[in-house]
Motif scaffolding. Structure first.
Motif, short mmCIF file in Angstrom:
data_model
loop_
_atom_site.label_atom_id
_atom_site.label_comp_id
_atom_site.label_asym_id
_atom_site.label_seq_id
_atom_site.Cartn_x
_atom_site.Cartn_y
_atom_site.Cartn_z
N ARG A 82 46.20 40.13 -17.45
CA ARG A 82 47.60 39.84 -17.14
C ARG A 82 48.10 40.94 -16.21
NH1 ARG A 82 51.51 36.69 -19.08
NH2 ARG A 82 50.33 36.13 -20.92
N VAL A 83 48.69 40.55 -15.08
CA VAL A 83 49.20 41.50 -14.10
C VAL A 83 50.42 42.21 -14.68
CG1 VAL A 83 50.20 41.78 -11.80
CG2 VAL A 83 48.36 40.13 -12.17
N SER A 95 43.72 43.87 -19.72
CA SER A 95 42.71 42.92 -20.18
C SER A 95 43.03 42.44 -21.59
CB SER A 95 41.32 43.57 -20.16
OG SER A 95 41.20 44.48 -21.23
N MET A 96 42.27 41.46 -22.04
CA MET A 96 42.47 40.94 -23.39
C MET A 96 42.06 41.95 -24.46
SD MET A 96 41.30 37.02 -22.75
CE MET A 96 42.16 36.26 -24.12
N ASP A 97 41.31 42.99 -24.05
CA ASP A 97 40.91 44.07 -24.95
C ASP A 97 41.89 45.23 -24.88
OD1 ASP A 97 38.62 42.69 -25.74
OD2 ASP A 97 37.48 43.47 -24.04
N ASP A 98 43.09 45.01 -24.31
CA ASP A 98 44.13 46.02 -24.15
C ASP A 98 43.66 47.22 -23.32
OD1 ASP A 98 46.13 44.64 -25.43
OD2 ASP A 98 45.62 45.45 -27.40
#
Length: 175
Positions: A82-83, A95-98
């Motif tokens: 996510r930008v 990222s989805m992994d923070d």
């Protein structure tokens, strides 16, 4: 939000350059020779800083096109991110992994990027489920559809879709 941030950055650079030019002119320095020297220096620096220049120009292209903006969800370089913030040289994405990733703007402007939220903010989440070959496929499909309907964040505009994808080594794979 991203457009305003990039315009503010560009405006800041313009103000600095104009201010420096006015200050040197006021101090009585002849800028003709300085501009000639600056052109030679700019070409030399341009070759030395080609990647930075490329990212700078790519940042301007991204601003003008508006295809990517803060909040968008992208699939880039094999990851879904996510930008968070767009700068003139790079874009920060989460990222989805923070993990916070600093992506060069040239990667976004010149590479293949999927913008998953460009037109609307609805995302399709896909989960692969493998079942035994002996399973009742109609029952499996019904159970997976029921499970998808119970996801609280799901869109009410679209019905979930369950698809038989492959016959794997140890079972049948549904998405």
């Amino acid at each position: 939000q991203g457009t305003i941030g990039v315009l503010l950055n560009l405006g800041r650079y313009v103000v600095i350059i104009v201010g420096l030019t006015v200050a040197l002119t006021t101090a009585g320095i002849d800028l003709t020779a300085l501009f000639t020297l600056g052109a030679v220096f700019a070409v030399t620096i341009g070759f030395a800083l080609q990647n930075i220049s490329q990212n700078f120009v790519s940042g301007i292209i991204l601003l003008v096109e508006g295809a990517i903006k803060p909040g968008d969800v992208l699939a880039v370089a094999g990851r879904v991110v996510r930008v968070v913030k767009m700068g003139i040289r790079s874009t920060v994405a989460r990222s989805m992994d923070d993990e916070d990733l600093i992506l060069p703007n040239a990667l976004l402007a010149q590479g293949t990027v999927k913008n998953l939220t460009m037109i609307d903010d609805a995302l399709r989440i896909k989960a692969t489920v493998s079942v035994a070959y002996e399973s009742d496929l109609d029952a499996v499909k019904a159970i997976l559809e029921k499970a998808a309907l119970q996801v609280p964040q799901r869109s009410r505009r679209r019905a979930p879709v369950v698809l038989l994808q492959t016959f794997g080594d140890s079972g049948i794979d549904f998405d």
